[in-house]
Motif scaffolding. Sequence first.
Motif, mmCIF file in Angstrom:
data_model
loop_
_atom_site.group_PDB
_atom_site.id
_atom_site.type_symbol
_atom_site.label_atom_id
_atom_site.label_comp_id
_atom_site.label_asym_id
_atom_site.label_seq_id
_atom_site.Cartn_x
_atom_site.Cartn_y
_atom_site.Cartn_z
ATOM 1 N N PHE A 172 0.815 -1.215 0.000
ATOM 2 C CA PHE A 172 0.000 0.000 0.000
ATOM 3 C C PHE A 172 0.856 1.276 0.000
ATOM 4 O O PHE A 172 0.508 2.248 -0.682
ATOM 5 N N PRO A 173 1.961 1.313 0.754
ATOM 6 C CA PRO A 173 2.816 2.504 0.683
ATOM 7 C C PRO A 173 3.345 2.767 -0.735
ATOM 8 O O PRO A 173 3.549 3.915 -1.126
ATOM 9 N N GLU A 174 3.540 1.683 -1.496
ATOM 10 C CA GLU A 174 4.000 1.815 -2.885
ATOM 11 C C GLU A 174 2.938 2.511 -3.743
ATOM 12 O O GLU A 174 3.263 3.338 -4.603
ATOM 13 N N ILE A 175 1.666 2.202 -3.486
ATOM 14 C CA ILE A 175 0.574 2.837 -4.223
ATOM 15 C C ILE A 175 0.535 4.329 -3.916
ATOM 16 O O ILE A 175 0.409 5.168 -4.812
ATOM 17 N N ILE A 176 0.665 4.657 -2.630
ATOM 18 C CA ILE A 176 0.639 6.065 -2.217
ATOM 19 C C ILE A 176 1.794 6.832 -2.846
ATOM 20 O O ILE A 176 1.623 7.935 -3.387
ATOM 21 N N ALA A 177 2.978 6.229 -2.795
ATOM 22 C CA ALA A 177 4.161 6.880 -3.374
ATOM 23 C C ALA A 177 3.997 7.078 -4.878
ATOM 24 O O ALA A 177 4.380 8.117 -5.433
ATOM 25 N N GLU A 178 3.410 6.087 -5.542
ATOM 26 C CA GLU A 178 3.225 6.193 -6.992
ATOM 27 C C GLU A 178 2.175 7.243 -7.340
ATOM 28 O O GLU A 178 2.292 7.923 -8.359
ATOM 29 N N ARG A 179 1.171 7.387 -6.508
ATOM 30 C CA ARG A 179 0.174 8.435 -6.753
ATOM 31 C C ARG A 179 0.817 9.825 -6.682
ATOM 32 O O ARG A 179 0.506 10.695 -7.492
ATOM 33 N N ILE A 180 1.704 9.997 -5.733
ATOM 34 C CA ILE A 180 2.401 11.279 -5.594
ATOM 35 C C ILE A 180 3.286 11.530 -6.817
ATOM 36 O O ILE A 180 3.285 12.616 -7.402
ATOM 37 N N ALA A 181 4.045 10.477 -7.219
ATOM 38 C CA ALA A 181 4.940 10.604 -8.380
ATOM 39 C C ALA A 181 4.145 10.823 -9.664
ATOM 40 O O ALA A 181 4.516 11.648 -10.509
ATOM 41 N N ALA A 182 3.037 10.102 -9.817
ATOM 42 C CA ALA A 182 2.214 10.236 -11.018
ATOM 43 C C ALA A 182 1.572 11.619 -11.081
ATOM 44 O O ALA A 182 1.422 12.199 -12.159
ATOM 45 N N SER A 183 1.220 12.131 -9.931
ATOM 46 C CA SER A 183 0.647 13.481 -9.869
ATOM 47 C C SER A 183 1.656 14.515 -10.371
ATOM 48 O O SER A 183 1.300 15.442 -11.113
#
Length: 371
Positions: free
Chosen positions: A56-67
């Motif tokens: 789940f932390p990977e999803i959060i980090a990727e959302r930030i990077a994708a943003s």
Amino acid sequence: MRICFYAPFKPLGHPNPSGDLIIATGLYDFLIAQGHKVLIASRLRSRWIFLKPWRFPEIIAERIAASRRVREFSPDIRLSYHCYYKAPDLLGPALCKKFNIPYAIFQGIYSTKQRRSLKGKIGFYLNRQSLLAAEQLFSNRQRDLKNLKRIIPPERLHYIKPGIFPEQFQFDQDARNRMREKWCSGDAPVILSAAMFRPDVKTQGLTWMIKALGRVAAENIPFQLIIAGDGSERETLVKLARKYLPGRIIFAGRMQREKMSQFYSGGDLFVFPGIRESLGMVFLEAQSCGLPIIAFDNGGIPEVVEQGTTALLTPPFDEEAFCTATKQLLQDTQQRNTMGKAAAAHVRINHDLHHNYLHFEHILKSHVQLT
């Protein structure tokens, strides 16, 4: 257009080949060739990720990077490819809402039976959320389109015929001569088949086919079987071949896709059951190279062949019908040739992505202009 592209099930460049990856790559390449600016929005593979809390932390980090990527790229639209309960788009809906970007999905799948499955229920609702958020949905399977109509208004749904780029799969006489010399085929008709040897329906189909062709061989009908592919079940299939088709089968190994036209050119017909096959890119490729098809009448196979004209489709697991169809084409050279020519024409008329994707591109452009 400036397009953010994302394939949650199997990101572009994934090392394991599959029809899904071929379609995603072809879609991306088409958009680039048409002059669009395409950004790979993320390489996060979401397959079953929602059942793995440690990721789940990977999803959060990727959302930030994708943003951050979206902010820098400033896209006209976001396009996600192949979203379904195993691999929902966990990034697209939220990002499109945040930046007010149109959202489209190519090959969204709505499988209602998964909401009753303990394992698939979470993925079902996550995927349903992204399907409902998409402003335009495209499908290359009629069955998927029918299911999507349960929750999506018809004006947001579009059918795009599945296909290939035919110039990549053309008959080559020189390659045919080389292949048949390599296989020591002589005058015997050559049956081709191709699949990854995974412990799933691919190997199940090859297993069933080898046993069925053993019946044909027992009638002393000449033929040679060549199978392209590799995987964890190779030894199991090799042992099976020794038992049912001794001296008649060659395992050609895994081949690069750009060399598959040479492989197809060496054969006389293409045979693979295709158990619950979504579409079966191999059937399009083989037809494009002039091979008639024998397969099960199931899944998406009827959408890519023409029964009786380019293919003989049989009821699934009907060994008698399957063997009869195979013997018919093995023993009738004229019918094989007639069907093979029709197959090559069928692909170029109905399944040429240069044409089919123009329709997709037109709809995408029109939507962007309206938003």
